[in-house]
Design a protein around this motif. Sequence first.
Motif, mmCIF file in Angstrom:
data_model
loop_
_atom_site.group_PDB
_atom_site.id
_atom_site.type_symbol
_atom_site.label_atom_id
_atom_site.label_comp_id
_atom_site.label_asym_id
_atom_site.label_seq_id
_atom_site.Cartn_x
_atom_site.Cartn_y
_atom_site.Cartn_z
ATOM 1 N N LYS A 35 24.223 -26.880 5.980
ATOM 2 C CA LYS A 35 25.260 -27.605 5.261
ATOM 3 C C LYS A 35 25.734 -28.890 5.954
ATOM 4 C CE LYS A 35 29.155 -26.454 2.355
ATOM 5 N NZ LYS A 35 30.032 -27.544 2.841
ATOM 6 N N GLN A 36 26.032 -28.791 7.234
ATOM 7 C CA GLN A 36 26.592 -29.966 7.911
ATOM 8 C C GLN A 36 25.569 -31.094 8.007
ATOM 9 O OE1 GLN A 36 28.797 -29.166 11.434
ATOM 10 N NE2 GLN A 36 29.983 -27.540 10.501
ATOM 11 N N ILE A 37 24.300 -30.743 8.142
ATOM 12 C CA ILE A 37 23.269 -31.779 8.187
ATOM 13 C C ILE A 37 23.161 -32.441 6.812
ATOM 14 C CG2 ILE A 37 20.832 -32.285 8.653
ATOM 15 C CD1 ILE A 37 20.762 -30.003 10.611
ATOM 16 N N ASN A 83 25.494 -32.668 4.574
ATOM 17 C CA ASN A 83 26.698 -33.485 4.395
ATOM 18 C C ASN A 83 26.563 -34.821 5.097
ATOM 19 O OD1 ASN A 83 27.968 -31.562 2.971
ATOM 20 N ND2 ASN A 83 29.360 -30.898 4.609
ATOM 21 N N VAL A 112 32.604 -36.031 9.724
ATOM 22 C CA VAL A 112 31.348 -35.352 9.373
ATOM 23 C C VAL A 112 30.329 -35.595 10.487
ATOM 24 C CG1 VAL A 112 29.339 -35.546 7.840
ATOM 25 C CG2 VAL A 112 31.613 -35.289 6.864
ATOM 26 N N ASP A 119 23.294 -25.801 11.691
ATOM 27 C CA ASP A 119 24.606 -25.459 12.227
ATOM 28 C C ASP A 119 24.899 -23.973 12.088
ATOM 29 O OD1 ASP A 119 26.193 -25.438 9.460
ATOM 30 O OD2 ASP A 119 25.043 -27.282 9.554
#
Lengths: 198, 198
Positions: A6-8, A10, B47, B66
Motif C-alpha cells: 500500500k505505501q509504495i 501511495n 507519504v 511495508d
Amino acid sequence: MEYYSKQISNLIAELSSLPGIGAKSAQRLAFHILNMPEEEVGRLSSVMVEARHNVHYCKHCFSLTDDEVCPICANPARDHKTIMVVEDTRDLAAYEKTGKYTGVYHVLHGAISPMQGIGPADIKLKELIQRLQDEVDEVIIATNSSLEGETTAMYISKLIKPSGIKVSRIASGVPVGGDLEYIDEVTLLRALEGRTEL
Amino acid sequence: MEYYSKQISNLIAELSSLPGIGAKSAQRLAFHILNMPEEEVGRLSSVMVEARHNVHYCKHCFSLTDDEVCPICANPARDHKTIMVVEDTRDLAAYEKTGKYTGVYHVLHGAISPMQGIGPADIKLKELIQRLQDEVDEVIIATNSSLEGETTAMYISKLIKPSGIKVSRIASGVPVGGDLEYIDEVTLLRALEGRTEL
C-alpha cells in the motif's frame, strides 16, 4: 498496482500526480526515494514543506520569495525605474539567466484569457498600476507570444500609455538558430512586420 | 540562481538531485509545489517519509514492501513452487504488468559485476539458495540481458543445477514489433541461436 504494498502504491500515486511525471518516472522516483538514506528523504520532505509554508509574493513585484522583498527588488544595483512585466516567476528566471537585464520585474501570475474566464482583475494588474505612482521610466511587456499573452500586452499598453510612461513589447520573430523552413507562418509574418533596417 | 530566494533555490536543488529530473523539470516541479495547497504538500511529504521509514524487504522474496510479507508472497493463489529471479523490484513490476505470470519472485537487488566489484555475496543469492530448501519446481532466471545479467544467470544456474531443480532463462531475441533492420547484431545472433521449430 496490487503487486506493490500500500505505501509504495501511495507514493507512486502521489509522485505521478506531479506535472511531467508519468507512470514510469513516478515508479523510478519512488524506488529511488525508498533506496535513499532515511535522513535524505527527511531533508527533501522538509525543504518541500518549509518552502511551501514560507514562500509568498514579494510585496513589490509579486514574484515568489521567502523574504519580505525578493532578491531582485532588494538589490540597489538594479534599475528600479524599468519594470519588465511577465506572466510568471519562471519567465522572470528565464530573463535573469540571460544576465543582461538590469531592471526589475512585475509578475502578473497569469494572463487575460476571456476563454478561460480570466479577466484583468484576476491577475496582478492593479498592483502594477499602483507601482507606476513611483518614478518609472519604462514598462517592458514580456508576456508570452500566445493569444492570451498578446491580449494582456495590448490591455496593459492601453492602460498605461495615457500616463506618458514609455511602454514597450519584447520582439517576436524567428528564434536565433531557427531554420525558416520549420517556422510557422504566423511567426514568419511577425518577423517580417518587425524587420529592422540594417 | 541568486534571483530565487534561498528556500526556493534549495527546493530546486533538492528536486534536481532526483534521477531523471533535470534543471528545467526541477524548476517546474518546484513552482508546482509552491502553488499546491499547503495540506497537499504536507501529504506528499509525509507519504514519502512514511514509505521510506516503513518499507523494507519482504522476508521471502526480498521485494520492497511495508508488510512483513509482500502481497505476492502472501497470495495463496500464486504458485509458490515457481520462483522468478529478477535484479530489482521494478523488474518484478514489469512482469506483474503482463498479468500472466502466476509464480512468485526472488529479488536479487543487483547483479554480479566484477567490473564494479559486485560479487555473489553482495546480492541476495544466499537467500535464494535458502529458499530452495522448500519445495521448488522451477527457478526462472529473468535477470537483464546485459553482461552483468548474463553473468549472474550463468552463476545461479551452475549453483542450482546440481540440486536437480529445473533452472530456465527467459528468452532473448528480437522484441515484438521490432524491425530487424534496426536491431543490433548481438541480439540478431541471439535470436537465431534461440530459434524454435514451427
